[in-house]
Design a protein around this motif. Structure first.
Motif, PDB file in Angstrom:
ATOM      1  N   LEU A 142       0.814  -1.218   0.000  1.00 44.84           N
ATOM      2  CA  LEU A 142       0.000   0.000   0.000  1.00 44.84           C
ATOM      3  C   LEU A 142       0.851   1.274   0.000  1.00 44.84           C
ATOM      4  CD1 LEU A 142      -2.632  -1.195   2.603  1.00 44.84           C
ATOM      5  CD2 LEU A 142      -3.140  -0.609   0.227  1.00 44.84           C
ATOM      6  N   GLY A 143       2.168   1.097   0.012  1.00 42.68           N
ATOM      7  CA  GLY A 143       3.057   2.258   0.019  1.00 42.68           C
ATOM      8  C   GLY A 143       3.315   2.808   1.408  1.00 42.68           C
ATOM      9  N   LEU A 144       3.041   2.001   2.437  1.00 42.71           N
ATOM     10  CA  LEU A 144       3.233   2.434   3.822  1.00 42.71           C
ATOM     11  C   LEU A 144       4.561   1.924   4.365  1.00 42.71           C
ATOM     12  CD1 LEU A 144      -0.359   1.581   5.115  1.00 42.71           C
ATOM     13  CD2 LEU A 144       0.498   3.843   4.468  1.00 42.71           C
ATOM     14  N   ARG A 145       5.042   2.580   5.398  1.00 45.12           N
ATOM     15  CA  ARG A 145       6.297   2.189   6.035  1.00 45.12           C
ATOM     16  C   ARG A 145       6.146   0.818   6.693  1.00 45.12           C
ATOM     17  NH1 ARG A 145       6.076   5.741   9.603  1.00 45.12           N
ATOM     18  NH2 ARG A 145       7.322   7.391   8.654  1.00 45.12           N
ATOM     19  N   PRO A 146       7.076  -0.124   6.449  1.00 47.01           N
ATOM     20  CA  PRO A 146       7.036  -1.403   7.169  1.00 47.01           C
ATOM     21  C   PRO A 146       7.323  -1.183   8.638  1.00 47.01           C
ATOM     22  CG  PRO A 146       9.041  -1.239   5.863  1.00 47.01           C
ATOM     23  CD  PRO A 146       8.191  -0.055   5.485  1.00 47.01           C
ATOM     24  N   LEU A 147       6.940  -2.146   9.477  1.00 39.31           N
ATOM     25  CA  LEU A 147       7.088  -2.001  10.924  1.00 39.31           C
ATOM     26  C   LEU A 147       8.194  -2.906  11.451  1.00 39.31           C
ATOM     27  CD1 LEU A 147       3.313  -1.966  11.986  1.00 39.31           C
ATOM     28  CD2 LEU A 147       4.803  -0.019  11.431  1.00 39.31           C
ATOM     29  N   LYS A 148       8.986  -2.366  12.360  1.00 42.21           N
ATOM     30  CA  LYS A 148      10.035  -3.150  13.000  1.00 42.21           C
ATOM     31  C   LYS A 148       9.544  -3.620  14.370  1.00 42.21           C
ATOM     32  CE  LYS A 148      14.004  -0.956  10.766  1.00 42.21           C
ATOM     33  NZ  LYS A 148      15.298  -0.249  10.953  1.00 42.21           N
ATOM     34  N   LEU A 149       9.855  -4.873  14.686  1.00 41.21           N
ATOM     35  CA  LEU A 149       9.518  -5.393  16.004  1.00 41.21           C
ATOM     36  C   LEU A 149      10.275  -4.616  17.075  1.00 41.21           C
ATOM     37  CD1 LEU A 149       9.546  -9.269  15.495  1.00 41.21           C
ATOM     38  CD2 LEU A 149       7.596  -7.907  16.288  1.00 41.21           C
ATOM     39  N   GLU A 150       9.552  -4.258  18.150  1.00 45.98           N
ATOM     40  CA  GLU A 150      10.174  -3.519  19.244  1.00 45.98           C
ATOM     41  C   GLU A 150      10.036  -4.376  20.507  1.00 45.98           C
ATOM     42  OE1 GLU A 150      11.700  -1.037  22.016  1.00 45.98           O
ATOM     43  OE2 GLU A 150       9.635  -1.761  22.198  1.00 45.98           O
ATOM     44  N   GLU A 151      11.147  -4.604  21.179  1.00 46.35           N
ATOM     45  CA  GLU A 151      11.172  -5.567  22.281  1.00 46.35           C
ATOM     46  C   GLU A 151      10.259  -5.163  23.437  1.00 46.35           C
ATOM     47  OE1 GLU A 151      14.445  -8.093  24.908  1.00 46.35           O
ATOM     48  OE2 GLU A 151      15.079  -6.371  23.686  1.00 46.35           O
ATOM     49  N   LYS A 152      10.345  -3.913  23.881  1.00 42.95           N
ATOM     50  CA  LYS A 152       9.533  -3.482  25.028  1.00 42.95           C
ATOM     51  C   LYS A 152       8.041  -3.486  24.687  1.00 42.95           C
ATOM     52  CE  LYS A 152      12.999  -2.362  27.826  1.00 42.95           C
ATOM     53  NZ  LYS A 152      14.153  -2.497  26.938  1.00 42.95           N
ATOM     54  N   LEU A 153       7.725  -3.038  23.482  1.00 39.96           N
ATOM     55  CA  LEU A 153       6.323  -3.028  23.057  1.00 39.96           C
ATOM     56  C   LEU A 153       5.789  -4.457  22.942  1.00 39.96           C
ATOM     57  CD1 LEU A 153       4.631  -0.519  22.532  1.00 39.96           C
ATOM     58  CD2 LEU A 153       5.094  -0.762  20.092  1.00 39.96           C
ATOM     59  N   SER A 154       6.630  -5.361  22.493  1.00 40.24           N
ATOM     60  CA  SER A 154       6.234  -6.768  22.399  1.00 40.24           C
ATOM     61  C   SER A 154       6.056  -7.376  23.792  1.00 40.24           C
ATOM     62  CB  SER A 154       7.272  -7.560  21.607  1.00 40.24           C
ATOM     63  OG  SER A 154       7.286  -7.150  20.258  1.00 40.24           O
ATOM     64  N   ALA A 155       6.878  -6.961  24.747  1.00 36.87           N
ATOM     65  CA  ALA A 155       6.711  -7.442  26.121  1.00 36.87           C
ATOM     66  C   ALA A 155       5.369  -7.006  26.674  1.00 36.87           C
ATOM     67  CB  ALA A 155       7.851  -6.910  26.993  1.00 36.87           C
ATOM     68  N   ALA A 156       4.965  -5.760  26.356  1.00 38.59           N
ATOM     69  CA  ALA A 156       3.656  -5.269  26.797  1.00 38.59           C
ATOM     70  C   ALA A 156       2.536  -6.075  26.155  1.00 38.59           C
ATOM     71  CB  ALA A 156       3.515  -3.792  26.448  1.00 38.59           C
ATOM     72  N   ALA A 157       2.669  -6.374  24.858  1.00 44.99           N
ATOM     73  CA  ALA A 157       1.649  -7.162  24.154  1.00 44.99           C
ATOM     74  C   ALA A 157       1.587  -8.579  24.694  1.00 44.99           C
ATOM     75  CB  ALA A 157       1.962  -7.173  22.655  1.00 44.99           C
ATOM     76  N   ASN A 158       2.741  -9.191  24.917  1.00 42.89           N
ATOM     77  CA  ASN A 158       2.774 -10.544  25.487  1.00 42.89           C
ATOM     78  C   ASN A 158       2.120 -10.570  26.861  1.00 42.89           C
ATOM     79  OD1 ASN A 158       3.831 -12.664  23.930  1.00 42.89           O
ATOM     80  ND2 ASN A 158       5.914 -11.857  24.093  1.00 42.89           N
ATOM     81  N   GLY A 159       2.440  -9.543  27.654  1.00 45.07           N
ATOM     82  CA  GLY A 159       1.884  -9.485  29.003  1.00 45.07           C
ATOM     83  C   GLY A 159       0.373  -9.374  28.990  1.00 45.07           C
ATOM     84  N   HIS A 160      -0.171  -8.564  28.066  1.00 42.44           N
ATOM     85  CA  HIS A 160      -1.625  -8.409  28.027  1.00 42.44           C
ATOM     86  C   HIS A 160      -2.290  -9.703  27.560  1.00 42.44           C
ATOM     87  CE1 HIS A 160      -5.329  -6.234  28.177  1.00 42.44           C
ATOM     88  NE2 HIS A 160      -5.577  -6.387  26.880  1.00 42.44           N
ATOM     89  N   SER A 161      -1.703 -10.370  26.575  1.00 41.51           N
ATOM     90  CA  SER A 161      -2.274 -11.652  26.130  1.00 41.51           C
ATOM     91  C   SER A 161      -2.253 -12.657  27.278  1.00 41.51           C
ATOM     92  CB  SER A 161      -1.465 -12.202  24.948  1.00 41.51           C
ATOM     93  OG  SER A 161      -1.655 -11.427  23.789  1.00 41.51           O
TER      94      SER A 161
END
Length: 360
Positions: free
Chosen positions: A254-273
């Motif tokens: 779609l012409g959008l910027r790809p996303l890089k995995l971020e460790e702290k943000l992933s820890a927050a997501a893992n914690g909520h799941s």
């Protein structure tokens, strides 16, 4: 002009005059200009420079003939450029098809993206159409990406050589317009090349094509860089890496910027799941103290950027199923395809999926 100089030029610039030119003996200055013209058309810089110097030695009486010779030489090099870009020469023109494909891709992106960001009230038929639109864009994106990988080094080298000649001729003609040497030196080499190319239709077309190629290659390189970052993140699990690859590609089409995995943000997501699976709730609002909102959870995990949105799902058996569910939900799709984020956190626990986007 001395006899000695003329003899040197005759030796250095051998050429057979055309029949109509040799019917009557031409004045010495005209002979020199005619011979210099042939060397102005050479692909060898040293020969062209020798031609310019030889005519300058003739004095003011040769200026009209010199100007005409320069114009003819410019036409000659412009024809060479046209032949090269037309693909008639051996090797073809790798730029030709790319421009058309990328122009179509850009137009379709401009049309489709607003549809992606519209609220369709979760209407399955309408969102099915969005998937079909994305698939058509994907075809164009893959074609453009493949064309952008073509080796253009050979044609670029030839165009650079022609451009050098056009710049020299442009500089020589500029002197007739009153441009001083000091004024010429104030213009950068890049700007002089641009001006010389812009004077011909084919030169302008080439510059556009080169810009298109550069932009497409940059797009591909950005996606490759993001994938490499995600694949080499030692802390990330296979589902996290796979999801990051999927969402980055969907966005890139779609012409959008790809996303890089971020460790702290992933820890927050893992914690909520994990909290949702352990405590039996399904909500963006957590009952856990200090973790009420996705922003709270990101801050608590140590993320120092700006969290921008969260998607949650439950029951899906794979990361791709979770993505599909979010795509068919307008609000979640808008979060995943927003223009602002550049990082993503992703976590799964017992088929509870959480995605958090953010910006660093």
């Amino acid at each position: 002009m001395s006899l000695r100089i003329l003899l040197i030029l005759v030796i250095l610039l051998p050429v057979s005059l055309r029949a109509e030119d040799s019917a009557e003996p031409a004045p010495p200055s005209r002979q020199v200009v005619l011979k210099a013209l042939q060397w102005m058309q050479s692909s060898t810089p040293q020969r062209r420079q020798a031609a310019y110097r030889s005519v300058h030695l003739l004095g003011k009486e040769a200026i009209p003939s010199f100007r005409k010779a320069l114009q003819k030489a410019r036409q000659y090099h412009e024809r060479k450029l046209a032949d090269l870009l037309s693909g008639r020469n051996r090797g073809g023109n790798p730029y030709g098809e790319l421009v058309g494909v990328v122009d179509e891709l850009r137009q379709e992106r401009a049309r489709v993206y607003p549809l992606m960001m519209r609220d369709w009230q979760k209407g399955k038929q309408e969102i099915d159409k969005l998937r079909a639109e994305w698939a058509r864009l994907d075809g164009l994106y893959q074609k453009a990406s493949k064309l952008a990988q073509a080796d253009t080094s050979s044609i670029d080298k030839q165009i650079d050589e022609i451009t050098d000649a056009l710049v020299e001729i442009h500089d020589q003609l500029a002197r007739f317009e009153g441009q001083t040497r000091e004024e010429a030196e104030e213009i950068s080499a890049e700007e002089r090349r641009k001006v010389a190319l812009e004077e011909s239709f084919d030169g302008s077309s080439y510059m556009k094509a080169a810009q298109v190629l550069g932009a497409m290659r940059a797009e591909v390189a950005t996606l490759t860089s993001a994938n490499q970052h995600n694949n080499t993140s030692s802390w990330a699990s296979a589902p996290q890496k796979n999801f990051a690859r999927l969402i980055s590609y969907e966005r890139a089409v779609l012409g959008l910027r790809p996303l890089k995995l971020e460790e702290k943000l992933s820890a927050a997501a893992n914690g909520h799941s994990a909290d949702m699976a352990r405590m039996g709730f399904f909500s963006h609002t957590s009952p856990v103290s200090g973790k009420k909102s996705f922003t709270d959870r990101a801050r608590r995990a140590g993320f120092r950027g700006g969290p921008s949105g969260e998607c949650i799902a439950a029951g899906q058996g794979s990361f791709s199923s979770a993505y599909g569910s979010w795509f068919y939900s307008d609000g979640h799709r808008h979060i995943m395809l927003a223009k602002g984020p550049n990082v993503v956190g992703f976590g799964v626990a017992s088929k509870h999926w959480t995605l958090v986007t953010g910006r660093l």
